[in-house]
Motif scaffolding. Structure first.
Motif, PDB file in Angstrom:
ATOM      1  N   GLU A  82      52.179  27.835  35.786  1.00  0.00           N
ATOM      2  CA  GLU A  82      53.753  28.420  35.320  1.00  0.00           C
ATOM      3  C   GLU A  82      54.021  29.228  36.936  1.00  0.00           C
ATOM      4  OE1 GLU A  82      53.167  32.119  32.615  1.00  0.00           O
ATOM      5  OE2 GLU A  82      52.546  33.330  34.129  1.00  0.00           O
ATOM      6  N   ASN A  83      55.064  29.197  36.994  1.00  0.00           N
ATOM      7  CA  ASN A  83      56.091  29.569  38.529  1.00  0.00           C
ATOM      8  C   ASN A  83      55.378  28.400  39.089  1.00  0.00           C
ATOM      9  OD1 ASN A  83      57.196  30.955  40.233  1.00  0.00           O
ATOM     10  ND2 ASN A  83      56.355  32.416  39.975  1.00  0.00           N
ATOM     11  N   ASN A  84      55.166  27.629  39.003  1.00  0.00           N
ATOM     12  CA  ASN A  84      54.689  26.448  40.634  1.00  0.00           C
ATOM     13  C   ASN A  84      56.090  25.425  40.561  1.00  0.00           C
ATOM     14  OD1 ASN A  84      52.084  27.241  41.607  1.00  0.00           O
ATOM     15  ND2 ASN A  84      51.924  27.374  39.572  1.00  0.00           N
ATOM     16  N   SER A  85      56.034  24.416  41.584  1.00  0.00           N
ATOM     17  CA  SER A  85      57.032  23.021  41.495  1.00  0.00           C
ATOM     18  C   SER A  85      56.683  21.759  40.904  1.00  0.00           C
ATOM     19  CB  SER A  85      57.784  22.943  42.578  1.00  0.00           C
ATOM     20  OG  SER A  85      58.312  24.768  43.392  1.00  0.00           O
ATOM     21  N   PHE A  86      56.294  21.955  39.804  1.00  0.00           N
ATOM     22  CA  PHE A  86      55.546  20.882  39.247  1.00  0.00           C
ATOM     23  C   PHE A  86      56.492  19.943  38.661  1.00  0.00           C
ATOM     24  CE2 PHE A  86      51.348  23.058  39.056  1.00  0.00           C
ATOM     25  CZ  PHE A  86      50.562  22.225  38.737  1.00  0.00           C
ATOM     26  N   HIS A  87      56.475  18.851  38.857  1.00  0.00           N
ATOM     27  CA  HIS A  87      57.535  17.981  38.852  1.00  0.00           C
ATOM     28  C   HIS A  87      57.131  16.926  38.051  1.00  0.00           C
ATOM     29  CE1 HIS A  87      56.496  15.123  41.808  1.00  0.00           C
ATOM     30  NE2 HIS A  87      56.777  15.990  42.670  1.00  0.00           N
ATOM     31  N   GLY A  88      58.181  15.367  37.413  1.00  0.00           N
ATOM     32  CA  GLY A  88      57.737  14.663  36.922  1.00  0.00           C
ATOM     33  C   GLY A  88      57.401  14.894  34.879  1.00  0.00           C
ATOM     34  N   PRO A  89      57.150  13.873  34.187  1.00  0.00           N
ATOM     35  CA  PRO A  89      57.060  14.210  32.874  1.00  0.00           C
ATOM     36  C   PRO A  89      55.452  15.246  32.119  1.00  0.00           C
ATOM     37  CG  PRO A  89      56.348  11.892  33.351  1.00  0.00           C
ATOM     38  CD  PRO A  89      57.243  12.150  34.537  1.00  0.00           C
ATOM     39  N   ILE A  90      55.488  15.656  31.781  1.00  0.00           N
ATOM     40  CA  ILE A  90      54.453  16.273  30.582  1.00  0.00           C
ATOM     41  C   ILE A  90      53.121  15.069  30.396  1.00  0.00           C
ATOM     42  CG2 ILE A  90      53.561  17.934  29.099  1.00  0.00           C
ATOM     43  CD1 ILE A  90      55.308  19.336  29.311  1.00  0.00           C
ATOM     44  N   PRO A  91      52.138  14.729  30.228  1.00  0.00           N
ATOM     45  CA  PRO A  91      51.182  13.407  30.552  1.00  0.00           C
ATOM     46  C   PRO A  91      51.104  14.022  28.481  1.00  0.00           C
ATOM     47  CG  PRO A  91      50.451  14.428  32.307  1.00  0.00           C
ATOM     48  CD  PRO A  91      51.448  15.648  31.369  1.00  0.00           C
ATOM     49  N   GLN A  92      51.173  12.049  28.044  1.00  0.00           N
ATOM     50  CA  GLN A  92      50.811  12.521  27.184  1.00  0.00           C
ATOM     51  C   GLN A  92      49.512  12.587  26.293  1.00  0.00           C
ATOM     52  OE1 GLN A  92      52.992  11.533  24.015  1.00  0.00           O
ATOM     53  NE2 GLN A  92      54.504  11.490  24.833  1.00  0.00           N
ATOM     54  N   GLU A  93      48.854  12.242  27.861  1.00  0.00           N
ATOM     55  CA  GLU A  93      47.365  12.967  27.686  1.00  0.00           C
ATOM     56  C   GLU A  93      47.045  13.591  27.327  1.00  0.00           C
ATOM     57  OE1 GLU A  93      47.685   8.689  29.213  1.00  0.00           O
ATOM     58  OE2 GLU A  93      49.377  10.900  29.863  1.00  0.00           O
ATOM     59  N   MET A  94      47.611  14.538  27.033  1.00  0.00           N
ATOM     60  CA  MET A  94      47.531  16.248  26.668  1.00  0.00           C
ATOM     61  C   MET A  94      47.395  16.457  25.214  1.00  0.00           C
ATOM     62  SD  MET A  94      47.567  18.453  29.150  1.00  0.00           S
ATOM     63  CE  MET A  94      48.558  19.879  28.465  1.00  0.00           C
ATOM     64  N   GLY A  95      47.695  15.314  24.230  1.00  0.00           N
ATOM     65  CA  GLY A  95      47.928  15.721  23.095  1.00  0.00           C
ATOM     66  C   GLY A  95      46.281  15.161  23.034  1.00  0.00           C
ATOM     67  N   ARG A  96      45.542  15.080  23.877  1.00  0.00           N
ATOM     68  CA  ARG A  96      44.042  15.234  23.342  1.00  0.00           C
ATOM     69  C   ARG A  96      43.110  15.894  23.097  1.00  0.00           C
ATOM     70  NH1 ARG A  96      42.460  10.817  28.536  1.00  0.00           N
ATOM     71  NH2 ARG A  96      43.534   8.536  27.672  1.00  0.00           N
ATOM     72  N   LEU A  97      43.716  17.253  24.557  1.00  0.00           N
ATOM     73  CA  LEU A  97      43.204  18.389  23.722  1.00  0.00           C
ATOM     74  C   LEU A  97      43.445  19.290  22.933  1.00  0.00           C
ATOM     75  CD1 LEU A  97      44.492  19.292  27.435  1.00  0.00           C
ATOM     76  CD2 LEU A  97      42.570  18.446  27.010  1.00  0.00           C
ATOM     77  N   PHE A  98      42.674  18.970  22.004  1.00  0.00           N
ATOM     78  CA  PHE A  98      41.835  20.050  20.755  1.00  0.00           C
ATOM     79  C   PHE A  98      42.103  21.082  20.470  1.00  0.00           C
ATOM     80  CE2 PHE A  98      38.358  17.880  20.612  1.00  0.00           C
ATOM     81  CZ  PHE A  98      37.041  18.842  20.478  1.00  0.00           C
ATOM     82  N   ARG A  99      41.253  21.893  21.642  1.00  0.00           N
ATOM     83  CA  ARG A  99      40.995  22.613  21.497  1.00  0.00           C
ATOM     84  C   ARG A  99      41.607  23.563  22.279  1.00  0.00           C
ATOM     85  NH1 ARG A  99      35.492  19.886  22.578  1.00  0.00           N
ATOM     86  NH2 ARG A  99      34.362  20.932  20.734  1.00  0.00           N
ATOM     87  N   LEU A 100      42.871  23.297  22.928  1.00  0.00           N
ATOM     88  CA  LEU A 100      43.788  23.706  23.950  1.00  0.00           C
ATOM     89  C   LEU A 100      44.907  24.897  23.001  1.00  0.00           C
ATOM     90  CD1 LEU A 100      44.627  23.488  26.510  1.00  0.00           C
ATOM     91  CD2 LEU A 100      46.405  22.104  26.017  1.00  0.00           C
ATOM     92  N   GLN A 101      44.438  26.130  23.336  1.00  0.00           N
ATOM     93  CA  GLN A 101      44.892  27.042  22.853  1.00  0.00           C
ATOM     94  C   GLN A 101      46.533  27.914  23.463  1.00  0.00           C
ATOM     95  OE1 GLN A 101      41.910  30.455  21.871  1.00  0.00           O
ATOM     96  NE2 GLN A 101      40.754  28.890  21.573  1.00  0.00           N
ATOM     97  N   ILE A 102      46.083  27.482  24.779  1.00  0.00           N
ATOM     98  CA  ILE A 102      47.048  28.308  25.612  1.00  0.00           C
ATOM     99  C   ILE A 102      47.963  27.615  26.460  1.00  0.00           C
ATOM    100  CG2 ILE A 102      48.173  29.991  27.618  1.00  0.00           C
ATOM    101  CD1 ILE A 102      45.803  31.659  26.582  1.00  0.00           C
ATOM    102  N   MET A 103      49.152  26.659  26.477  1.00  0.00           N
ATOM    103  CA  MET A 103      49.819  25.958  27.376  1.00  0.00           C
ATOM    104  C   MET A 103      50.997  26.709  28.337  1.00  0.00           C
ATOM    105  SD  MET A 103      51.135  22.358  26.591  1.00  0.00           S
ATOM    106  CE  MET A 103      52.080  21.228  27.864  1.00  0.00           C
ATOM    107  N   ALA A 104      51.145  27.230  28.955  1.00  0.00           N
ATOM    108  CA  ALA A 104      51.884  27.491  29.964  1.00  0.00           C
ATOM    109  C   ALA A 104      52.087  27.180  31.115  1.00  0.00           C
ATOM    110  CB  ALA A 104      51.373  29.219  30.744  1.00  0.00           C
ATOM    111  N   LEU A 105      53.308  26.168  31.098  1.00  0.00           N
ATOM    112  CA  LEU A 105      53.591  24.844  32.203  1.00  0.00           C
ATOM    113  C   LEU A 105      55.177  25.986  31.967  1.00  0.00           C
ATOM    114  CD1 LEU A 105      52.996  21.723  30.809  1.00  0.00           C
ATOM    115  CD2 LEU A 105      51.472  24.069  31.692  1.00  0.00           C
ATOM    116  N   ASN A 106      56.153  26.829  31.833  1.00  0.00           N
ATOM    117  CA  ASN A 106      57.586  27.578  31.995  1.00  0.00           C
ATOM    118  C   ASN A 106      57.560  27.445  33.312  1.00  0.00           C
ATOM    119  OD1 ASN A 106      54.889  29.742  30.672  1.00  0.00           O
ATOM    120  ND2 ASN A 106      56.719  31.328  32.671  1.00  0.00           N
ATOM    121  N   ASN A 107      58.798  27.867  34.384  1.00  0.00           N
ATOM    122  CA  ASN A 107      59.363  27.959  35.069  1.00  0.00           C
ATOM    123  C   ASN A 107      58.319  26.887  36.946  1.00  0.00           C
ATOM    124  OD1 ASN A 107      59.244  30.719  34.323  1.00  0.00           O
ATOM    125  ND2 ASN A 107      59.993  31.231  35.612  1.00  0.00           N
TER     126      ASN A 107
END
Length: 1010
Positions: free
Chosen positions: A107-132
């Motif tokens: 969060e709170n950076n300047s990432f641009h472009g799309p959110i990768p579809q490959e994120m769907g592989r992370l079946f253990r992921l509990q927290i995803m904070a890409l805001n700001n």
């Protein structure tokens, strides 16, 4: 035994094999995670704080900054935390290879472009904070495969598309925030499957449609944020029954319906309730006091009616209440109940129908209170002196009421006050203690009955940005102390008073001032050269004073001026040529004593932007100014010849004058003779009815107030029944005591006796007689229009007639369009369909009347002007016509410059009226100030934001139809084209009618049949 040994040997072999291969498997896993992280770093373009400096081969990646590895599974990455590091770049798809990842916080950076579809592989992921960040594209549907996800925050990005319904499968999700993105579409009903959800935030997402009823299944919801969208319809009743909710934010939508009376009981844990800027109706729930933890209530800009709950004082933790811009009709006793709320910070009850006087208990409100806004109500009486006890008050607004008496001196104790708005009341005196308000930024005291001099103590207000003292009875000199307030930057308005003396030399201290208005006073002397030091000036109004001397050369430094009005003074000398170098929109030098040549460069080339009338010794300039040519040098012989010609001309002129004088006396004598023989009664073609004063008196029940249906500039209009034909009529009775009333009567009679059109108000008769007291009596009798004026349909609330007749239904889109066409046809007929061109001169909603079939009839031709049909050039044919005043907001801007009446002035008024009909905004709305007006308000919204400015009633009727936006853009463009500032840029009424019919056929008729 041998068999046992064989089995044991085999087991030992397999055990050794596994031991030998474990390092290899672990090594492969380690390499996968390391490569994924290296690729992540490679996609970063900027790392201003060196957050990834430690990411190198000399250090194990589990020791890299922001990386967390597992204890159970050594060397497996389970967490990446790089918040607020200023990182710029894209998110590598290899992030999907970190199969043990549980937490990703970027969060709170300047990432641009799309959110990768490959994120769907992370079946253990509990927290995803890409805001700001600046992520774009669609929300990946594959996120639904992250079945362990508990926290998903994508707010404040540039994501597009719809909310994937697949997210409804994330049964463990507890918090979902997509706020402040560029999404579209509706809220998917599958949201109701998120059984663990406690936080839902979809603010600022451009979402449409209704709130799905399935949301009521989320019994664990605590925070609901759906504000600032285009949501419509009613709020699902089940949402009000989720007892865990502590914050409900539905503001700035188009939601409708009533708020449940028991909301305080069904939502007992409520702490914040935001329903502002919607279409809610009904009364304010008295049960709100049952939600004992309630801290914030915001019902701003809805249609709530009734009274304000009296027991809000039970909400001991209440910090703010906003109920402004509703139809609440109540006294101010609710303020007394709020004295129990010791944490109260804000009371905003502006723009309602609140009445009564301010209670003394206002002094007992919380000492934390920093804003009181009671503007635009019906409050009367005086301001209690005890208001000085509210020592932390920062904003005090009581403008547009009926408050009287002196402003209490105790107000000087409010040392933290920054905004004081008391304009449009009946205050009589300013206290010198205003000078104690050293934190004051804005002081609005205009449009009162304040008399006396301006307190010099105001010079102590060293934080003042804007000062409004116009339209009072102030007299005496302008204190130099005010002119030394270098902080003044927005405006200084002292116009329409009785100030005298000179303009202080200290005015040069106002280097940051943008708008100065000292017009309509009794100022004298010369314009000080020091005014040239006010380098930020854009609007300078010095008109209607007694300034004298020349325009100083010091003003040549004011290169940012857009408006300069020096009219109606005693200025003399030459018009400085440097004014032509300014980028002026308006330059008014009329009615002074300037002489010599008018410059021709810059603004002087635009006849619609300048006015020099009333300066009899000017010459030259562009041809449209119609000034005499400037004399050139000639020989003495030519000069003598010229003198002879002048003498000859004078002699001939005297002969002609004597002849005309004799003819005039003969004509006057004959007229007196004829006047004795014939009554003073306007004649009407095809007149079918004659009425007397007695008949009109009887028809209107003695001109009783019960039959009064309108009051205009020169007349009152009464409803009546003529016994001759049992005809309902409207009787317009002229107030002959007012200057201009008789002329208005004759102008209207002249116009109405020569014209006939289905969209013009039909005259039944006229009466020119005397009343029973021997006083002159003049009246015009019209057909009665059953549905009243267009004004009452556009702005029904607050109109006295509506209180008696009940609320009118809203005008439908097709009705508005038909009415627009009717008005345009009437104006086009006046301009082109009569023997002479007729200029209406005062087109506005109150002069458009509607019959029982909602057909529009244009009336009130009391300001109409005739132009000779023989002239093809309107500007040349109106030399004998005086300028039309019209009505503020509807009158063409060139009329304010002294220009003569023209058909294009009517076009301007029609354009403003058209914009008002489809935005619901009056041109005199408080929002239109400085250089924002209705024309610019609409123009700036075209075409992309047009739906934001359309009358909400139209959207309520047609918001779901695809053609409505194109229809509104087309209509608004016509209104903008008609109301252009330059007359030559406006449409002709014939073209207006064609375009309106085209819109009706192309969009409305076809759209309604879809």
């Amino acid at each position: 035994m041998a068999k046992f040994l064989v089995v044991l040997y085999t087991a030992l072999v397999w055990w050794c094999y596994l031991l030998c291969n474990i390092p290899a498997a672990t090594s492969i896993a380690n390499e996968t995670d390391r490569v994924a992280l290296v690729t992540f770093k490679a996609a970063i373009d900027e790392d201003p704080f060196g957050a990834l400096t430690s990411w190198n081969h000399s250090v194990h990646y589990c020791l890299w900054n922001g990386i967390l590895c597992s204890r159970r599974h050594p060397d497996r990455v389970i967490g990446i935390t790089l918040r607020s590091q200023g990182l710029v770049g894209s998110l590598s798809p290899h992030i999907g290879n970190l199969s043990f990842l549980k937490s990703l916080v970027l969060e709170n950076n300047s990432f641009h472009g799309p959110i990768p579809q490959e994120m769907g592989r992370l079946f253990r992921l509990q927290i995803m904070a890409l805001n700001n960040n600046s992520f774009g594209g669609a929300i990946p549907t594959n996120l639904s495969h992250c079945s362990s996800l508990k926290y998903l925050n994508l707010m404040v990005n540039y994501l597009t598309g719809t909310i994937p319904p697949e997210l409804g499968s994330l049964s463990k999700l507890g918090a979902l925030s997509l706020a402040k993105n560029n999404l579209s579409g509706t809220i998917p009903p599958s949201i109701g499957n998120l059984s663990s959800l406690s936080t839902l935030s979809f603010m600022y997402c451009n979402l449409q449609g209704e709130i799905p009823g399935e949301i009521a299944r989320l019994r664990g919801l605590r925070l609901v944020q759906l504000s600032v969208n285009n949501l419509s319809g009613k709020v699902p009743s089940g949402l009000y029954n989720i007892s865990n909710i502590n914050s409900l934010s539905l503001g700035v939508n188009q939601l409708e319906g009533n708020i449940p009376a028991d909301i305080g009981s069904t939502l007992p844990n409520l702490q914040a309730l935001y329903l502002l800027d919607n279409l809610f109706t009904g009364t304010l729930p008295t049960s709100l006091s049952n939600a004992s933890g309630l801290e914030a209530i915001n019902f701003f800009f809805n249609h709530f009616s009734g009274t304000v709950p009296k027991d809000l004082g039970k909400l001991l933790g209440l910090r703010g209440i906003s109920i402004s811009k509703n139809w609440l009709q109540d006294d101010l006793t609710f303020i007394s109940s709020l004295t129990n709320c010791t944490n109260l910070r804000i009371i905003d009850a502006a723009t309602n129908l609140l009445r009564g006087s301010l209670p003394d208990s206002i002094a007992n409100l919380s000492t934390y209170l920093y804003e009181i806004n009671l503007e635009e109500n019906q409050i009367h009486g005086s301001v209690p002196s005890s208001i000085g006890n509210l020592v932390n008050l920062t904003i005090l607004g009581m403008a547009t009421n009926y408050l009287i008496g002196p402003i209490p001196s105790s107000i000087g104790r409010l040392h933290k006050l920054q905004v004081l708005r008391l304009h449009q009341n009946k205050f009589t005196q300013l206290p010198s203690s205003l000078g104690n308000l050293t934190s004051l930024n804005s002081l609005y005291l205009g449009q009162n009955n304040i008399h006396g001099s301006i307190p010099t103590s105001l010079g102590n207000c060293h934080s003042l940005l804007e000062l409004y003292l116009s339209q009072n009875n102030l007299y005496g000199p302008i204190p130099p102390e005010i002119m030394k307030l270098s902080t003044l930057s927005t405006f200084l308005w002292l116009g329409q008073n009785a100030l005298s003396g000179s303009l202080p030399l200290e005015i040069g201290s106002l280097k940051n001032l943008a708008d100065l208005d000292v017009s309509h006073n009794r100022l004298s002397g010369s314009i000080p050269n020091t005014l040239g030091s006010c380098l930020s000036l854009e609007w300078l109004r010095l008109e209607n004073n007694s300034f004298e001397g020349e325009i100083p050369q010091g003003l040549r430094t004011l290169r940012g001026l857009r408006l300069l009005d020096l009219s109606h003074n005693n200025l003399s000398g030459l018009i400085p040529s440097y004014l032509g170098e300014f980028q002026l929109d308006i330059l008014n030098l009329s009615f002074n004593r300037f002489h010599g040549q008018v410059p021709i460069q810059g603004v002087f080339q635009n006849a619609s932007a300048i006015s020099v009338v009333g300066n009899n010794d000017l010459c030259g300039g562009i041809a449209k100014l119609d000034l005499p040519p400037c004399p050139s040098s000639k020989s003495s012989k030519n000069k003598l010849s010229h003198k002879l010609k002048v003498i000859l001309f004078v002699v001939v002129a005297l002969v002609i004058c004597v002849t005309l004088l004799v003819v005039f006396f003969i004509f006057l004598h004959r007229r007196r003779v004829l006047k004795k023989k014939t009554p003073s009664m306007p004649s009407f073609k095809n007149e079918i009815l004659r009425v007397s004063y007695a008949e009109l008196l009887k028809a209107t029940d003695g001109f009783s107030e019960a039959n009064l249906i309108g009051i205009g500039s020169y007349a009152s209009v009464y409803k009546g029944m003529l016994n001759q034909d049992q005809m309902m009529v409207a009787v317009k009775v002229l107030n002959l005591q007012l200057r201009g009333a008789f002329k208005s009567f004759m102008s209207e009679c002249k116009a109405l006796r020569t014209i006939r059109h289905r969209n013009l108000l039909k005259i039944v008769s006229a009466c020119s007689s005397v009343d029973f007291h021997g006083n002159d009596f003049k009246a015009i009798v019209y057909e009665f229009m059953a549905n009243g004026s267009l004004h009452k349909w556009l702005h029904p609330y607050g109109v006295a007639e509506q209180e008696q007749q009940g609320e009118l239904r809203k005008l439908k889109l097709i009705e508005r369009l038909d009415i627009s066409i009717d008005i345009a046809c009437a104006i086009e007929y006046l301009h082109c369909g009569c023997g002479s061109t007729i200029i209406h001169g005062d087109l506005k909603p109150s002069n458009v009347l509607l019959d029982d079939e909602m057909t529009a009839h244009v009336g009130d031709l009391g300001l109409s002007k005739f132009i000779s049909a023989a002239s093809n050039d309107v500007s040349q044919s109106q030399s004998d016509s005086i300028a039309i005043r019209g009505t503020i907001g509807y009158a063409a801007p060139e009329y304010g410059m002294g220009d003569m009446a023209s058909t294009l002035g009517d076009v301007y008024s029609f354009g403003i009226l058209l914009l008002e009909m489809f935005t619901g905004k009056r041109p005199t709305d408080d929002m239109f100030k400085d250089h924002l007006n209705l024309h610019n308000f609409v123009k700036e919204a075209l075409p992309d934001r047009v739906m934001e400015i359309v009358d909400p009633c139209i959207l309520l009727e047609h918001n779901t139809r695809r053609w409505i936006k194109d229809c509104m853009v087309s209509i608004m463009r016509i209104g903008v084209a008609c109301s252009m500032e330059s007359p030559t840029n406006r449409m002709e009424m014939g073209s207006v009618i064609s375009e309106l019919y085209k819109i009706k056929n192309t969009y409305v008729n076809e759209g309604l049949n879809q």
